[in-house]
Design an enzyme around this catalytic site. Structure first.
Site, PDB file in Angstrom:
ATOM      1  N   SER A  73       3.275 -13.699  64.910  1.00 35.55           N
ATOM      2  CA  SER A  73       2.651 -12.695  65.657  1.00 35.55           C
ATOM      3  C   SER A  73       2.703 -12.943  67.120  1.00 35.55           C
ATOM      4  O   SER A  73       2.368 -12.014  67.974  1.00 35.55           O
ATOM      5  CB  SER A  73       1.223 -12.949  65.400  1.00 35.55           C
ATOM      6  OG  SER A  73       0.495 -14.051  65.947  1.00 35.55           O
ATOM      7  N   LYS A 130      -3.673 -15.776  70.291  1.00 37.94           N
ATOM      8  CA  LYS A 130      -3.136 -14.733  70.847  1.00 37.94           C
ATOM      9  C   LYS A 130      -3.127 -14.721  72.382  1.00 37.94           C
ATOM     10  O   LYS A 130      -3.683 -15.606  73.163  1.00 37.94           O
ATOM     11  CB  LYS A 130      -4.193 -13.438  70.361  1.00 37.94           C
ATOM     12  CG  LYS A 130      -4.367 -13.414  68.812  1.00 37.94           C
ATOM     13  CD  LYS A 130      -3.254 -13.068  68.218  1.00 37.94           C
ATOM     14  CE  LYS A 130      -3.265 -12.944  66.476  1.00 37.94           C
ATOM     15  NZ  LYS A 130      -2.272 -12.612  65.781  1.00 37.94           N
TER      16      LYS A 130
END
Length: 388
Positions: A73, A130
């Site tokens: 990701s 993230k």
């Protein structure tokens, strides 16, 4: 090495205390023994107990901690199997800033299966990593990137196939394209609706296939590998090289294509339009050259787009975030619909936008969930360096 490092990084406090108790018990048990060997073992046991207490009970909870990257990701910034060291004091002294990569405790909405059960039943947290894309008070919208040929939009899966010849020699994140194995689905008596719902959810989470009893599956759904990009199926991860439609051109696996290379796959008579994907923060376009891929889906949206599978997850997540007063839908300075983050809320997104389960799919996270900021990658050695 990866498994050992990950195990050590996630060693729980109870295990640490038990090991320390055993080491200290060994230390005191050897006190009456007069031999030099016993004395050496006792000193080693004592040193290990002190070191474990220092690292796991003081340094790790309050200062720095090692983390293992399990998914794609955050490509191209962080790769699978990277080991990073995280500064856990930085957010005790100041608020997280947009553009920073952060480790945070995943909310229940982001979890599924055993991880969700562990959090709900045992209070066990799962950490995600993230990039901070929006801070309290920010207005955020995501403009999706696409290439159209004679007015027809091409999906990112199609672009990965079209630009396959430009795949980097040291390609990272090669994945395969999968479709539902309808023969096995029929034998299992699952309805088409159930299959589609599960596949959409798996697609949004970025789940990877596993080997089931009768063949490959994902989230219990029988699947089979497809030799070509079948737009009626589902791509679990990219089916070719990463394709980023940047503000200054097309990038394949991080390399900028020449204008001739970018247009080579299409007929010379075709009308080709390259529309870059980007984030607009507080009314200004935010250049993010570190992305693995720009987003293929818009954010925020309140209605499902039948042509975009991800919108089936994004739209309900946006509506829930509004209902929960985490965001407010407003018009930004450019007149477009944007998400305004409420006090204490942060929007987190992965750099590999089309293969990241992030805040677009389960909403912003509270300030208290953000734990720290990565300092550097320490393993593998070829990847050693600062994390930006």
């Amino acid at each position: 090495m990866s498994n050992v490092t990950e195990w050590l990084a996630n060693l729980n406090t109870a295990t640490v205390l038990i090991v320390m108790a055993v080491l200290l018990a060994l230390r005191f048990a050897l006190l009456p023994v007069k031999s030099q060997a016993a004395k050496s073992v006792a000193e080693i046991a004592e040193s290990l107990a002190i070191a474990m207490g220092l690292v796991f009970l003081i340094i790790r909870p309050f200062f720095v901690q090692a983390f293992f990257i399990p998914s794609e990701s955050m490509l191209s910034t962080l790769r699978v199997h990277d080991h990073i060291l995280v500064n856990k004091t930085v957010y005790l002294m100041r608020a997280p800033k947009p553009g920073e990569i952060a480790v945070f405790a995943a909310p229940p909405e982001a979890l599924h299966g055993e991880m969700l059960e562990a959090q709900l039943n045992e209070g066990k947290q799962t950490d995600y990593i993230k990039r901070v894309t929006g801070a309290p008070g920010d207005t955020i919208r995501v403009e999706p990137g696409y290439i159209s040929v004679n007015g027809a939009k091409l999906t990112r899966e199609a672009l990965r196939t079209i630009y396959q010849e430009y795949k980097a020699e040291k390609h990272v994140g090669v994945y395969r394209f999968w479709t539902v194995d309808m023969d096995r689905v029929n034998r299992a008596n699952d309805s088409i609706g159930q299959v589609v719902d599960k596949m959409i959810a798996a697609f949004a989470r970025g789940d990877q296939p596993s080997q089931g009893f009768n063949g490959p599956e994902i989230d219990g759904i029988p699947i089979k590998e497809s030799p070509v990009v079948d737009l009626g199926g589902f791509a679990i991860g990219p089916s070719g090289p990463s394709v980023r439609l940047g503000m200054d051109g097309v990038y394949v696996d991080g390399r900028k294509l020449t204008d001739q290379e970018a247009r080579k796959p299409f007929p010379t008579s075709a009308k080709v339009e390259i529309n870059p994907g980007y984030v607009v923060r507080n009314g200004k376009v935010w250049d993010q050259p570190y992305l693995g891929e720009d987003a293929e889906s818009a954010y925020p949206i309140t209605e499902i787009d039948p042509t975009d599978l991800a919108s089936s997850i994004i739209a309900p997540a946006v509506n829930k975030a509004v209902a929960d007063k985490k965001i407010e839908l407003v018009q930004d300075s450019t007149g477009h619909l944007a998400a305004k983050l409420m006090p204490g809320q942060y929007l987190m997104m992965g750099d590999n936008r089309n293969n990241s389960s992030d805040g677009r799919f389960w909403g912003p996270v509270e300030r208290w969930r953000l734990k720290g900021r990565p300092l550097f990658t320490f393993f593998p050695m070829s990847r050693f360096g600062w994390v930006r």
